[in-house]
Scaffold this active site. Sequence first.
Site, PDB file in Angstrom:
ATOM      1  N   THR A 146       0.874  -1.183   0.000  1.00 48.81           N
ATOM      2  CA  THR A 146       0.000   0.000   0.000  1.00 48.81           C
ATOM      3  C   THR A 146       0.909   1.230   0.000  1.00 48.81           C
ATOM      4  O   THR A 146       1.375   1.656  -1.052  1.00 48.81           O
ATOM      5  CB  THR A 146      -0.969  -0.006   1.188  1.00 48.81           C
ATOM      6  OG1 THR A 146      -0.243  -0.182   2.395  1.00 48.81           O
ATOM      7  CG2 THR A 146      -1.998  -1.114   1.030  1.00 48.81           C
TER       8      THR A 146
ATOM      9  N   LYS B 104       3.532  -6.858   4.136  1.00 48.09           N
ATOM     10  CA  LYS B 104       3.307  -5.465   3.762  1.00 48.09           C
ATOM     11  C   LYS B 104       2.893  -4.727   5.025  1.00 48.09           C
ATOM     12  O   LYS B 104       2.365  -5.314   5.963  1.00 48.09           O
ATOM     13  CB  LYS B 104       2.233  -5.319   2.697  1.00 48.09           C
ATOM     14  CG  LYS B 104       0.833  -5.710   3.068  1.00 48.09           C
ATOM     15  CD  LYS B 104       0.019  -4.755   3.916  1.00 48.09           C
ATOM     16  CE  LYS B 104       0.035  -3.350   3.387  1.00 48.09           C
ATOM     17  NZ  LYS B 104      -0.839  -2.495   4.306  1.00 48.09           N
TER      18      LYS B 104
ATOM     19  N   THR C 134       0.039  -3.195  11.434  1.00 52.28           N
ATOM     20  CA  THR C 134      -0.981  -3.293  10.391  1.00 52.28           C
ATOM     21  C   THR C 134      -0.346  -3.877   9.232  1.00 52.28           C
ATOM     22  O   THR C 134       0.310  -3.216   8.447  1.00 52.28           O
ATOM     23  CB  THR C 134      -1.432  -1.979   9.857  1.00 52.28           C
ATOM     24  OG1 THR C 134      -2.145  -1.393  10.851  1.00 52.28           O
ATOM     25  CG2 THR C 134      -2.324  -2.178   8.661  1.00 52.28           C
TER      26      THR C 134
ATOM     27  N   GLU D 179       5.915   4.771   7.454  1.00 53.93           N
ATOM     28  CA  GLU D 179       5.517   6.008   6.785  1.00 53.93           C
ATOM     29  C   GLU D 179       6.228   7.240   7.329  1.00 53.93           C
ATOM     30  O   GLU D 179       6.052   7.628   8.478  1.00 53.93           O
ATOM     31  CB  GLU D 179       4.009   6.222   6.951  1.00 53.93           C
ATOM     32  CG  GLU D 179       3.206   5.246   6.111  1.00 53.93           C
ATOM     33  CD  GLU D 179       1.713   5.308   6.418  1.00 53.93           C
ATOM     34  OE1 GLU D 179       1.323   5.949   7.402  1.00 53.93           O
ATOM     35  OE2 GLU D 179       0.942   4.701   5.650  1.00 53.93           O
TER      36      GLU D 179
ATOM     37  N   ASN E 177      -0.212  10.826   6.469  1.00 50.93           N
ATOM     38  CA  ASN E 177      -1.454  10.359   7.065  1.00 50.93           C
ATOM     39  C   ASN E 177      -2.550  11.413   7.109  1.00 50.93           C
ATOM     40  O   ASN E 177      -3.685  11.110   7.454  1.00 50.93           O
ATOM     41  CB  ASN E 177      -1.187   9.790   8.452  1.00 50.93           C
ATOM     42  CG  ASN E 177      -0.481   8.457   8.333  1.00 50.93           C
ATOM     43  OD1 ASN E 177      -1.033   7.511   7.794  1.00 50.93           O
ATOM     44  ND2 ASN E 177       0.764   8.409   8.796  1.00 50.93           N
TER      45      ASN E 177
ATOM     46  N   THR F  49      -6.830   5.984   4.754  1.00 53.09           N
ATOM     47  CA  THR F  49      -6.748   4.525   4.904  1.00 53.09           C
ATOM     48  C   THR F  49      -7.999   4.047   5.607  1.00 53.09           C
ATOM     49  O   THR F  49      -8.092   4.052   6.775  1.00 53.09           O
ATOM     50  CB  THR F  49      -5.524   4.092   5.722  1.00 53.09           C
ATOM     51  OG1 THR F  49      -5.471   4.893   6.891  1.00 53.09           O
ATOM     52  CG2 THR F  49      -4.267   4.217   4.919  1.00 53.09           C
TER      53      THR F  49
END
Lengths: 389, 389
Positions: free
Chosen positions: A152, A174, A185, A265, A384, A389
Site C-alpha cells: 500500500t 506489507k 498493520t 511512513e 497520514n 486509509t
Amino acid sequence: MTVTTPQGFRAAGVAAGLKSSGASDVALVVNDGPDAGVAGVFTTNRVKAAPVLWTEQVVRGGIVRAVVLNSGGANACTGPAGFQDTHATAERTAAELNSVNPYQIGAGEVAVCSTGLIGVRLPMPALLAGVGAAARELSGEGGPAAAEAIMTTDTRPKTTVVSGAGWSVGGMAKGAGMLAPGMATMLSVLTTDAVAGPETLDAALRAATRVTFDRVDSDGCMSTNDTVLLLASGASGVAPSAAELASAVTAACHDLAQQLIADAEGATKQVAIEVVGSADEDEAVEVGRAVARNNLVKTALFGNDPNWGRILAAVGTTSAAFEPDAVDVAVNGIWVCRAGAAAEDRSKVDLSGRDVTIRIDLHAGVAQATVWTNDLSHGYVHENSAYST
Amino acid sequence: MTVTTPQGFRAAGVAAGLKSSGASDVALVVNDGPDAGVAGVFTTNRVKAAPVLWTEQVVRGGIVRAVVLNSGGANACTGPAGFQDTHATAERTAAELNSVNPYQIGAGEVAVCSTGLIGVRLPMPALLAGVGAAARELSGEGGPAAAEAIMTTDTRPKTTVVSGAGWSVGGMAKGAGMLAPGMATMLSVLTTDAVAGPETLDAALRAATRVTFDRVDSDGCMSTNDTVLLLASGASGVAPSAAELASAVTAACHDLAQQLIADAEGATKQVAIEVVGSADEDEAVEVGRAVARNNLVKTALFGNDPNWGRILAAVGTTSAAFEPDAVDVAVNGIWVCRAGAAAEDRSKVDLSGRDVTIRIDLHAGVAQATVWTNDLSHGYVHENSAYST
C-alpha cells in the site's frame, strides 16, 4: 527469496485495477502440497475486517491450499455485504484453481486478506477478474510479484527466506502505517516445505509473532486487518524439531518486522527500545511500548534530541516494578540518566544516523524485552493527513 | 478575572531570569485569609517532580498560605538535590512573607509548582531572588501577572472567574503540551473566598477535575509536574453548599481546560469526542481517550478528512461494551457511519473550521462522556522536535 523459495508453492501478483495508480493489487499464493497445514495469527482489534472474520474460520478448519490477497481496499467496516464479497472471492479462487489443477479445492480452504481504505466496498468485478488472471500467472518464481501486489504505502516489497537442513521458510509482508501491537498493520504470508503437524505450526507461529510483529509499534495504531499465515507443504520430506521450526519462523518474522520498521511512513529513525532489569518480560514490554507510543519522545528523536526526561515521564505512566530514583537510561550508548537524574552529558549522544537504541535499566529484576518503533516526523503527518486509509 | 478576583488573595509575577527570553517566570499567590484551606490533585505519573512530592506533603498538612510557581525549569528527575531546591524555595517564600506580614507562615504552608525542562537543576540564586521580588510586588491586582509568569509554550495566559452569590472562584492555568490524563501537563491554581471545610474543598476539586482536566488528552503524554490547587480564604463570609461550590469549581476548571485545548502546541483543531450509548461512564471515557490518542485519527483531522474507519479502528482497541456492527459515528453532525458501515456521504462533512465534534454511539447503554483533544499537525511535530521539555 520469498514465499516460493520453499518447495511446493506457486504464487503470482497482477494488476486488477483496484489501485488507481495501475500498480499490481491482487496476489495469490498456492500450496501444492503434499500437506496443506496452516497456522494463523490475527489482529486483536475488536473491529475486524470481513477477510479476517472469514480467514479465522478457514484456519480453524486446519487446511489452507491458497491465500488470495488484495491491496486497494481493506474490506473493513463494510457490513454483511462486505463479508459476502470475501466469500465470493474465496469461491472464485477455488473455482479458478479447480479448472486447471487435478485436485479439488473448496472455498473453505482459501484464506483471504485485504488491505487499503477502511469502510469502502471492494470493486468486485475487477477483483474477481484479477483472481482469474493471478491463477493463470501462478509459478514457482511468482513470489516477488506477489510481494509487490500487496503493497500500500510501502515503498518497497518485503520478503525473506530462512534456510534449514533440507527445508526452508519463506515469507512476504506489507505494512507501513497502523503498525502496533496485536500486530503491526500488516499482512504476512509465510511458507515452509517442512513436514509439521498443526500444533507444531501453531506453536512456532505464536512463538515467533510474540517477539517480533507483536513488538513492532510504529505509531500505536492497531489495524482491523492484520493477518499472519504460515503454510506448510511438507514437500521437502524433512521434519525438523519443533524448536528448529520455531527458530526459523522467528528469524523470518524478525527479518520482516525489521523491514516494516525500516519502511514506516515518513519515518527518519528506526528505534530499538531495550528494556532491561525488569521484574518480568511482560513489564519490560509494557515499558517499551509506553516509550514507543509517546509522541513527545518520538518528536524529540525526529529532532535529534536525546530527551531522556520525556523517556522517564513515559516510563512513569506504566505499572511496571521500578523505583523512579533507580532508573538508568542510555541513548545510543551514552548513559544520559543514572538513578533517575542527569548523568553523562547529553551533547555526547550522536543522533545523526537512522538507527537509535534506547536502553532503559529498571533495576527491578533480570527480565528484558525490546520494542521497535519510529520517530514522529513531518513526513508521517503529511502522509497520514493526505492519504485515506 | 483571575486568582485575585476572590477576596483575600494577592499575587505577583516577575522575571527572575530563569527563561533566556527574559519573560516573567516566577509567580506568587498568597492567601491572606482568614482561612487557609486547600485541596490538591496531582499527576498520577510515578515519576514525580520534586515540587509535586513536596506539595503533596504540604496539602496533606491541610494549610496553604502561599503558592510559589516557576516556569523555565520543571525540577523533575533532579534527585535529592532537586528536592532540596524545592524545600529551599518554600523556606525563602515563607521568610519573605514573614518579613512584611504580621502573621507567621511556615515553609510547610507553602506549595511549590515548577514547569519547564525535565532533568535540569534550577538556577537557585536567580529563583530565590525572584521569590523576593515577587513578594515585594504582591497586590490584589497581581493575578494577570502571575498567570503570565507560569507560561511555557503557551501563547497566551489562561485565567477564569466564576461568580457565586457573594463569593467567587478564580483561577489560572498553564499548559500547551504533554496534555493527557491524570491531567493535562499543567499547573493550575484556583482560589475562592467561600467558606468551606477541607472535605468540601477536596470533594469539589476532585469532582471538577474528574470531568474537566482529566478528560483533556491533547497528545497522550502525561507530565511529571501536573498540579491543581484550590485555595480557600473564607474572606467573603459566605458558605455555599457543597453542590454550589463543586459546580462553580467545575465551571472554572472546564473553562481553563478548554483554554488549554484551544492553545495546544501547533494544533489547528479543537476536537470534542462525545461518546454516548455507553454501558457506563468509565467505558465512555476509555473509548473517547482511545480515539483522542490515535495518531491516524489525529492526522486525518489535520487533513480535514472525516476518516470514520480510523475512528472505528480506534474504538475496536478498547474493552468497552459494544458490537462492531452496531456502532454509529457522526463527524460535525453528519452520520458517516451507521451500524459499523458507511452511511451518509462523507463529502457532506465540513471540516474547514477549527471546532470538530465526533459523536460515537455505542448502542450499549445510556451513559456518556466527552473527551477533548487536538489534531496532530506539522506544528506539533515542529514545536516538539525543536523544543526540549
